[in-house]
Motif scaffolding. Structure first.
Motif, PDB file in Angstrom:
ATOM      1  N   LEU A 135       0.858  -1.191   0.000  1.00 49.35           N
ATOM      2  CA  LEU A 135       0.000   0.000   0.000  1.00 49.35           C
ATOM      3  C   LEU A 135       0.890   1.236   0.000  1.00 49.35           C
ATOM      4  CD1 LEU A 135      -2.478  -1.060   2.862  1.00 49.35           C
ATOM      5  CD2 LEU A 135      -2.765  -1.432   0.388  1.00 49.35           C
ATOM      6  N   ALA A 136       0.698   2.124  -0.991  1.00 47.22           N
ATOM      7  CA  ALA A 136       1.495   3.364  -1.068  1.00 47.22           C
ATOM      8  C   ALA A 136       0.614   4.469  -1.650  1.00 47.22           C
ATOM      9  CB  ALA A 136       2.751   3.137  -1.913  1.00 47.22           C
ATOM     10  N   MET A 137      -0.595   4.619  -1.069  1.00 46.34           N
ATOM     11  CA  MET A 137      -1.580   5.540  -1.655  1.00 46.34           C
ATOM     12  C   MET A 137      -1.431   6.987  -1.185  1.00 46.34           C
ATOM     13  SD  MET A 137      -3.080   2.369  -0.958  1.00 46.34           S
ATOM     14  CE  MET A 137      -4.228   2.533   0.374  1.00 46.34           C
ATOM     15  N   GLY A 138      -0.409   7.305  -0.399  1.00 49.47           N
ATOM     16  CA  GLY A 138      -0.197   8.695  -0.005  1.00 49.47           C
ATOM     17  C   GLY A 138      -1.192   9.169   1.043  1.00 49.47           C
ATOM     18  N   CYS A 139      -1.430  10.481   1.060  1.00 50.70           N
ATOM     19  CA  CYS A 139      -2.311  11.046   2.088  1.00 50.70           C
ATOM     20  C   CYS A 139      -3.259  12.050   1.462  1.00 50.70           C
ATOM     21  CB  CYS A 139      -1.469  11.729   3.165  1.00 50.70           C
ATOM     22  SG  CYS A 139      -0.470  13.063   2.510  1.00 50.70           S
ATOM     23  N   ALA A 167      -7.620  -4.079   7.198  1.00 51.87           N
ATOM     24  CA  ALA A 167      -6.430  -3.898   8.048  1.00 51.87           C
ATOM     25  C   ALA A 167      -6.787  -3.020   9.247  1.00 51.87           C
ATOM     26  CB  ALA A 167      -5.304  -3.254   7.246  1.00 51.87           C
ATOM     27  N   VAL A 168      -6.188  -3.320  10.382  1.00 50.06           N
ATOM     28  CA  VAL A 168      -6.427  -2.514  11.595  1.00 50.06           C
ATOM     29  C   VAL A 168      -5.654  -1.204  11.463  1.00 50.06           C
ATOM     30  CG1 VAL A 168      -6.044  -2.446  14.103  1.00 50.06           C
ATOM     31  CG2 VAL A 168      -6.757  -4.587  12.986  1.00 50.06           C
ATOM     32  N   LEU A 169      -6.299  -0.087  11.854  1.00 53.84           N
ATOM     33  CA  LEU A 169      -5.630   1.217  11.772  1.00 53.84           C
ATOM     34  C   LEU A 169      -4.988   1.572  13.113  1.00 53.84           C
ATOM     35  CD1 LEU A 169      -8.095   3.450   9.718  1.00 53.84           C
ATOM     36  CD2 LEU A 169      -6.245   2.001   8.901  1.00 53.84           C
ATOM     37  N   ASP A 170      -3.920   2.383  13.021  1.00 55.69           N
ATOM     38  CA  ASP A 170      -3.227   2.880  14.214  1.00 55.69           C
ATOM     39  C   ASP A 170      -3.866   4.224  14.579  1.00 55.69           C
ATOM     40  OD1 ASP A 170       0.240   3.118  15.111  1.00 55.69           O
ATOM     41  OD2 ASP A 170      -1.400   4.343  15.830  1.00 55.69           O
ATOM     42  N   SER A 171      -4.407   4.331  15.786  1.00 56.29           N
ATOM     43  CA  SER A 171      -5.117   5.578  16.128  1.00 56.29           C
ATOM     44  C   SER A 171      -4.150   6.759  16.217  1.00 56.29           C
ATOM     45  CB  SER A 171      -5.865   5.407  17.449  1.00 56.29           C
ATOM     46  OG  SER A 171      -4.931   5.066  18.442  1.00 56.29           O
ATOM     47  N   GLY A 172      -2.882   6.503  16.413  1.00 55.31           N
ATOM     48  CA  GLY A 172      -1.902   7.592  16.497  1.00 55.31           C
ATOM     49  C   GLY A 172      -1.597   8.211  15.147  1.00 55.31           C
ATOM     50  N   THR A 173      -1.339   7.375  14.146  1.00 54.57           N
ATOM     51  CA  THR A 173      -0.920   7.891  12.837  1.00 54.57           C
ATOM     52  C   THR A 173      -2.087   8.034  11.862  1.00 54.57           C
ATOM     53  OG1 THR A 173      -0.561   5.663  11.990  1.00 54.57           O
ATOM     54  CG2 THR A 173       1.335   6.745  13.029  1.00 54.57           C
ATOM     55  N   GLY A 174      -3.159   7.291  12.072  1.00 53.27           N
ATOM     56  CA  GLY A 174      -4.268   7.287  11.099  1.00 53.27           C
ATOM     57  C   GLY A 174      -4.010   6.325   9.952  1.00 53.27           C
ATOM     58  N   GLY A 175      -2.788   5.787   9.887  1.00 52.45           N
ATOM     59  CA  GLY A 175      -2.455   4.790   8.859  1.00 52.45           C
ATOM     60  C   GLY A 175      -2.630   3.386   9.431  1.00 52.45           C
ATOM     61  N   PRO A 176      -2.297   2.363   8.638  1.00 54.29           N
ATOM     62  CA  PRO A 176      -2.448   1.004   9.150  1.00 54.29           C
ATOM     63  C   PRO A 176      -1.428   0.692  10.250  1.00 54.29           C
ATOM     64  CG  PRO A 176      -1.431   0.984   6.983  1.00 54.29           C
ATOM     65  CD  PRO A 176      -1.815   2.404   7.254  1.00 54.29           C
ATOM     66  N   LEU A 177      -1.828  -0.209  11.130  1.00 52.45           N
ATOM     67  CA  LEU A 177      -0.906  -0.717  12.158  1.00 52.45           C
ATOM     68  C   LEU A 177       0.044  -1.682  11.451  1.00 52.45           C
ATOM     69  CD1 LEU A 177      -0.786  -0.558  15.298  1.00 52.45           C
ATOM     70  CD2 LEU A 177      -2.171  -2.638  15.319  1.00 52.45           C
ATOM     71  N   VAL A 178       1.348  -1.526  11.649  1.00 50.58           N
ATOM     72  CA  VAL A 178       2.302  -2.427  11.002  1.00 50.58           C
ATOM     73  C   VAL A 178       3.273  -3.003  12.027  1.00 50.58           C
ATOM     74  CG1 VAL A 178       2.257  -1.376   8.693  1.00 50.58           C
ATOM     75  CG2 VAL A 178       3.833  -0.474  10.425  1.00 50.58           C
ATOM     76  N   ASP A 179       3.903  -4.131  11.664  1.00 55.39           N
ATOM     77  CA  ASP A 179       4.930  -4.699  12.531  1.00 55.39           C
ATOM     78  C   ASP A 179       6.303  -4.185  12.070  1.00 55.39           C
ATOM     79  OD1 ASP A 179       5.642  -6.171  10.290  1.00 55.39           O
ATOM     80  OD2 ASP A 179       4.753  -8.047  11.010  1.00 55.39           O
ATOM     81  N   SER A 180       7.370  -4.767  12.605  1.00 55.70           N
ATOM     82  CA  SER A 180       8.709  -4.249  12.289  1.00 55.70           C
ATOM     83  C   SER A 180       9.074  -4.472  10.824  1.00 55.70           C
ATOM     84  CB  SER A 180       9.747  -4.908  13.199  1.00 55.70           C
ATOM     85  OG  SER A 180       9.694  -6.308  13.000  1.00 55.70           O
ATOM     86  N   ARG A 181       8.314  -5.358  10.128  1.00 55.22           N
ATOM     87  CA  ARG A 181       8.565  -5.558   8.685  1.00 55.22           C
ATOM     88  C   ARG A 181       7.733  -4.619   7.825  1.00 55.22           C
ATOM     89  NH1 ARG A 181       6.705 -11.650   8.551  1.00 55.22           N
ATOM     90  NH2 ARG A 181       5.284 -10.729  10.066  1.00 55.22           N
ATOM     91  N   GLY A 188       0.841 -10.514   4.247  1.00 52.83           N
ATOM     92  CA  GLY A 188       1.106 -10.308   2.818  1.00 52.83           C
ATOM     93  C   GLY A 188       0.789  -8.908   2.328  1.00 52.83           C
ATOM     94  N   ILE A 189       0.180  -8.068   3.182  1.00 50.48           N
ATOM     95  CA  ILE A 189      -0.076  -6.667   2.775  1.00 50.48           C
ATOM     96  C   ILE A 189       0.825  -5.744   3.593  1.00 50.48           C
ATOM     97  CG2 ILE A 189      -1.758  -4.811   2.545  1.00 50.48           C
ATOM     98  CD1 ILE A 189      -3.916  -6.765   2.034  1.00 50.48           C
ATOM     99  N   PHE A 190       1.665  -4.993   2.894  1.00 46.12           N
ATOM    100  CA  PHE A 190       2.651  -4.099   3.513  1.00 46.12           C
ATOM    101  C   PHE A 190       2.233  -2.642   3.253  1.00 46.12           C
ATOM    102  CE2 PHE A 190       4.434  -8.169   2.780  1.00 46.12           C
ATOM    103  CZ  PHE A 190       5.331  -8.395   3.817  1.00 46.12           C
ATOM    104  N   ALA A 191       2.810  -1.702   3.986  1.00 45.08           N
ATOM    105  CA  ALA A 191       2.458  -0.282   3.783  1.00 45.08           C
ATOM    106  C   ALA A 191       3.692   0.583   3.957  1.00 45.08           C
ATOM    107  CB  ALA A 191       1.379   0.138   4.776  1.00 45.08           C
ATOM    108  N   CYS A 192       3.736   1.696   3.215  1.00 47.73           N
ATOM    109  CA  CYS A 192       4.882   2.608   3.299  1.00 47.73           C
ATOM    110  C   CYS A 192       4.510   3.983   2.773  1.00 47.73           C
ATOM    111  CB  CYS A 192       6.056   2.050   2.497  1.00 47.73           C
ATOM    112  SG  CYS A 192       5.643   1.724   0.781  1.00 47.73           S
ATOM    113  N   GLY A 193       5.363   4.971   3.071  1.00 51.87           N
ATOM    114  CA  GLY A 193       5.128   6.342   2.599  1.00 51.87           C
ATOM    115  C   GLY A 193       4.015   7.005   3.400  1.00 51.87           C
ATOM    116  N   ASN A 194       3.392   8.010   2.798  1.00 49.94           N
ATOM    117  CA  ASN A 194       2.421   8.819   3.536  1.00 49.94           C
ATOM    118  C   ASN A 194       1.133   8.083   3.870  1.00 49.94           C
ATOM    119  OD1 ASN A 194       4.169  10.895   3.594  1.00 49.94           O
ATOM    120  ND2 ASN A 194       3.104  12.209   2.160  1.00 49.94           N
TER     121      ASN A 194
END
Ligand SMILES: Cc1cc2nc3c(=O)[nH]c(=O)nc-3n(C[C@H](O)[C@H](O)[C@H](O)COP(=O)(O)OP(=O)(O)OC[C@H]3O[C@@H](n4cnc5c(N)ncnc54)[C@H](O)[C@@H]3O)c2cc1C
Length: 324
Positions: A118-122, A271-285, A292-298
């Motif tokens: 996922l790299a859909m920006g903000c 995907a579960v969202l992180d209430s702090g960032t508004g983006g998805p909750l992710v692990d260290s990877r 199988g679904i990763f996220a990065c960027g805004n």
């Protein structure tokens, strides 16, 4: 209806999506890079000011120049770019993912992949998010949308401009509006200090004598069809002091009041969202709560510098490759 299959599908062809796709290709996996716009680059394409790439390339590039570097590298790979294509859903097909896409050229297209990045920006916060009272006239824009109108569409949103918010986008737009011949009457900031970089305060406001009102807020918008004025109120000990309010006549108000991860598709995927960032909750990877679904960027959290978004996206690409 067409179905395409790849090892990985990257949604969003901005700086983050391009870096993730480059990494997946470097790791030997097939990848598709999908973007709803006609060309790759994302928000970089409208940022024609310098200030991009000092960390990654050791050069002070404009947004389009920075995007051009990645687009150049992508042309050397087998990454398939599907532009003019919007992803509207992500489904699980017995472990594999299926993306439902609408392509301007080909209609509905299904894309199957073992991993998704996922790299859909903000997106920008708007008037509804900050609840300014008053009428609902034309002439109120978010600053990034106004930037797109000026720098990409070649349109002038108005002549006498007030800007709410002193973050970097508001500051850059103050200078841009001045350069195209508008009067920038004021930048209004609720905090007692500016939110943007000092270099942008100096180069975008001070150099053009644009006033910055710290500890002030806009408490009203007036105008029937087009905005005619805003009411500006100072804060005293943290509360609006109406005895100090004044009216600024203007025909345009630009809102630069924050960015929020573009999370509709993330939510739809479950995907579960992180209430702090508004983006998805992710692990260290950088993997979301859906395997199988990763996220990065805004889309993950809002980045000030593009170099960091690209760096993070490279790590998401590597993690997606390791997962396969
Ligand atoms: C006005 C402004 C000024 C900036 N100035 C600087 C600066 O001076 N220096 C600096 O280093 N950084 C700056 N930045 C920050 C930096 O540019 C960004 O953080 C970075 O470019 C974000 O990249 P991204 O790929 O995460 O998002 P984006 O560039 O927003 O890319 C997301 C892409 O996803 C696509 N998309 C979204 N949803 C879908 C969907 N459902 N289907 C298909 N496609 C989709 C969008 O079309 C878009 O192309 C600035 C940012 C802004 C907004």
């Amino acid at each position: 209806m067409k179905t395409l299959a790849f090892d990985s599908a990257v949604i969003g062809g901005g700086a983050a999506g391009m870096a993730a796709a480059l990494k997946l290709s470097e790791e030997g996996f097939s990848a598709v890079l999908i973007d709803r716009e006609a060309c790759l680059g994302g928000i970089l394409n409208q940022c024609i000011h310098p200030g991009f790439g000092m960390h990654r390339f050791g050069e002070d590039l404009t947004g389009p120049e920075y995007a051009g570097r990645d687009i150049g590298m992508l042309t050397e790979t087998k990454v398939k770019a599907l532009t003019g294509t919007t992803v509207t859903d992500i489904r699980d097909l017995a472990g594999e993912k299926e993306l439902v896409c609408y392509s301007a050229a080909e209609g509905v297209v299904f894309v199957r992949a073992r991993t998704v990045v996922l790299a859909m920006g903000c997106r920008e916060r708007n008037r509804g998010n900050i609840r300014i009272s008053g009428t609902r006239p034309a002439g109120v824009f978010t600053a990034g949308f106004a930037q797109r109108l000026v720098n990409i569409e070649g349109l002038v949103p108005g002549r006498n401009v007030v800007i709410l918010g002193s973050g970097d986008i508001g500051l850059i737009m103050a200078r841009r509006m001045h350069w195209i011949g508008c009067r920038v009457l004021a930048v209004i900031e609720i905090q007692p200090y500016p939110s943007g970089l000092t270099r942008n305060i100096v180069q975008c406001l001070n150099d053009y004598d644009i006033p910055l009102y710290l500890s002030h807020l806009i408490t009203g918008i007036s105008g029937k069809n087009r905005i005619e004025s805003v009411t500006v109120t100072p804060l005293k000990e943290g509360l609006p002091d109406e005895s100090g309010s004044f009216v600024l006549p203007c025909d345009t108000l630009l809102l630069s009041v924050g960015l929020i991860p573009e999370n509709e598709l993330t939510k739809k995927a479950g995907a579960v969202l992180d209430s702090g960032t508004g983006g998805p909750l992710v692990d260290s990877r950088l993997m979301t709560t859906i395997p199988g679904i990763f996220a990065c960027g805004n889309v993950l959290h809002v980045h000030d510098l593009v170099d960091y978004a690209s760096d993070e996206a490279g790590r998401a690409g590597t993690a997606a490759a390791r997962y396969m």
